[in-house]
Enzyme design. Structure first.
Site, PDB file in Angstrom:
ATOM      1  CG  HIS A   1       4.100  38.011 -34.972  1.00 51.96           C
ATOM      2  ND1 HIS A   1       4.355  38.625 -33.768  1.00 51.96           N
ATOM      3  CD2 HIS A   1       5.092  38.397 -35.812  1.00 51.96           C
ATOM      4  CE1 HIS A   1       5.458  39.353 -33.864  1.00 51.96           C
ATOM      5  NE2 HIS A   1       5.928  39.225 -35.095  1.00 51.96           N
TER       6      HIS A   1
ATOM      7  CG  HIS B   1      10.522  46.597 -32.015  1.00 54.97           C
ATOM      8  ND1 HIS B   1      10.192  46.722 -33.347  1.00 54.97           N
ATOM      9  CD2 HIS B   1      10.016  45.403 -31.632  1.00 54.97           C
ATOM     10  CE1 HIS B   1       9.513  45.652 -33.735  1.00 54.97           C
ATOM     11  NE2 HIS B   1       9.408  44.836 -32.713  1.00 54.97           N
TER      12      HIS B   1
ATOM     13  CE1 TYR C   1       7.157  42.020 -36.118  1.00 52.86           C
ATOM     14  CE2 TYR C   1       6.122  44.144 -36.456  1.00 52.86           C
ATOM     15  CZ  TYR C   1       6.046  42.831 -36.058  1.00 52.86           C
ATOM     16  OH  TYR C   1       4.856  42.334 -35.590  1.00 52.86           O
TER      17      TYR C   1
ATOM     18  NE  ARG D   1       6.779  41.455 -28.542  1.00 53.15           N
ATOM     19  CZ  ARG D   1       7.214  42.641 -28.110  1.00 53.15           C
ATOM     20  NH1 ARG D   1       6.517  43.294 -27.191  1.00 53.15           N
ATOM     21  NH2 ARG D   1       8.321  43.170 -28.592  1.00 53.15           N
TER      22      ARG D   1
ATOM     23  CE  LYS E   1       9.596  39.160 -27.763  1.00 47.91           C
ATOM     24  NZ  LYS E   1      10.477  38.917 -28.917  1.00 47.91           N
TER      25      LYS E   1
ATOM     26  NE  ARG F   1       4.829  42.854 -32.247  1.00 44.63           N
ATOM     27  CZ  ARG F   1       5.144  43.842 -31.429  1.00 44.63           C
ATOM     28  NH1 ARG F   1       4.193  44.563 -30.868  1.00 44.63           N
ATOM     29  NH2 ARG F   1       6.403  44.126 -31.171  1.00 44.63           N
TER      30      ARG F   1
END
Length: 324
Positions: free
Chosen positions: A270, A296, A305, A176, A202, A273
């Protein structure tokens, strides 16, 4: 009093809301930041959504919104707010986030014994279509990471090499943009001295990702000509004045390059990615491994995704499952 994640963590203020309500919103945002550890962007979005709701309710009810009045909100009031936001061309995903934020605030009030806002739970969340970012062609992704593609621009060479290094990292390691720009200089090995990075994603979770030697060389080229001192514990990618590099700079770089290379508007940082994951999958990469590389928590997130169809999922299952 707790502080919100807004600029300088200033207290939540809004003329159309009474003090008792703004105090509780400030405490709620502080709770989300300190206890739930939500990202600053999520906190800002929640704060903005609640602000928009209070502005609407004040006009809808023709009075300032107090904590007691907010607690008497009815399902029709919530639906009217959602309809007003929809009329402003707000998408389903943003509406869903706004409803989630308001429900979070309502649960906070209930836990604190400050009232119940049941109508928020009675409203069904809007449906959101599953949209997938479009991967770039391999050749296009490689060109984006070539500083020579921007040789004609009136910018310092070190900035062109810096931007190419960041884009190469996004595509080469599937990071990211926040993860790439969050790297410290000490986190990045010199070419030939390592082949992995430890990145913070994250939820403050760390993971190890591989990094290509040619990407490390591009980063080393940038470091060698960067006019600013890069401390070991400071960011490796810095802006024109030596401070942390703003993600918007990389987004603008992509906008300029996609125009020069004839790429669609979907060519964003993005998308690099997503291209990383899609290209790995198309060349036989296993879904679980790609999930780990992307950071993830759920395999279903990786499935959506990367745009995997049911046939590909069955192929992975039949190849990997011991009873297949």
């Amino acid at each position: 009093m707790a502080k919100t994640p807004q600029t300088a963590f200033a207290a939540f203020e809004l003329p159309c809301a009474c003090d008792d309500l703004t105090i509780e919103i400030t405490r709620w945002l502080g709770h989300l930041r300190a206890e739930r550890r939500l990202s600053p962007k999520t906190l800002e979005a929640y704060s903005r959504d609640v602000r928009q709701c209070l502005i609407f309710l004040a006009e809808h009810w023709d009075e300032r919104v107090s904590l007691a009045r907010f607690g008497k909100m009815e399902p029709g009031d919530v639906r009217a707010f959602m309809a007003a936001r929809r009329s402003d061309a707000i998408g389903g995903r943003s509406l869903m986030r706004a409803l989630a934020g308001l429900r979070s605030f309502a649960r906070f009030l209930e836990r604190e014994g400050k009232g119940k806002v049941g109508p928020l739970a009675a409203i069904r969340a809007p449906k959101v279509g599953k949209t997938l970012p479009k991967p770039l062609q391999i050749a296009s992704a490689k060109r984006l990471a070539d500083p020579d593609e921007r040789a004609g621009e009136d910018r310092d060479t070190w900035i062109l090499v810096r931007d190419a290094a960041v884009l190469a990292l996004l595509y080469g390691s599937g990071l990211r943009i926040s993860e790439a720009l969050g790297l410290k200089r000490r986190d990045v090995p010199a070419p030939g001295k390592g082949d992995t990075l430890i990145v913070t994603g994250k939820g403050n979770k760390t993971r190890m990702v591989p990094v290509l030697q040619n990407v490390l060389q591009l980063i080393a080229d940038y470091v060698a000509i960067c006019p600013h001192r890069l401390a070991a514990d400071g960011p490796i990618f810095v802006g024109a004045r030596g401070g942390p590099l703003n993600p918007r700079i990389i987004q603008l770089t992509m906008e300029r390059m996609r125009g020069a290379l004839g790429l669609p508007d979907s060519a964003t940082p993005h998308a690099l990615r997503h291209s990383f994951a899609t290209h790995l999958l198309s060349r036989g990469g296993e879904l679980r491994a790609i999930q780990e590389l992307l950071g993830h928590a759920s395999l279903s997130t990786t499935q959506i995704y990367t745009g995997i169809d049911s046939e590909r999922l069955l192929e992975v299952y039949n190849t990997a499952h011991p009873r297949a």
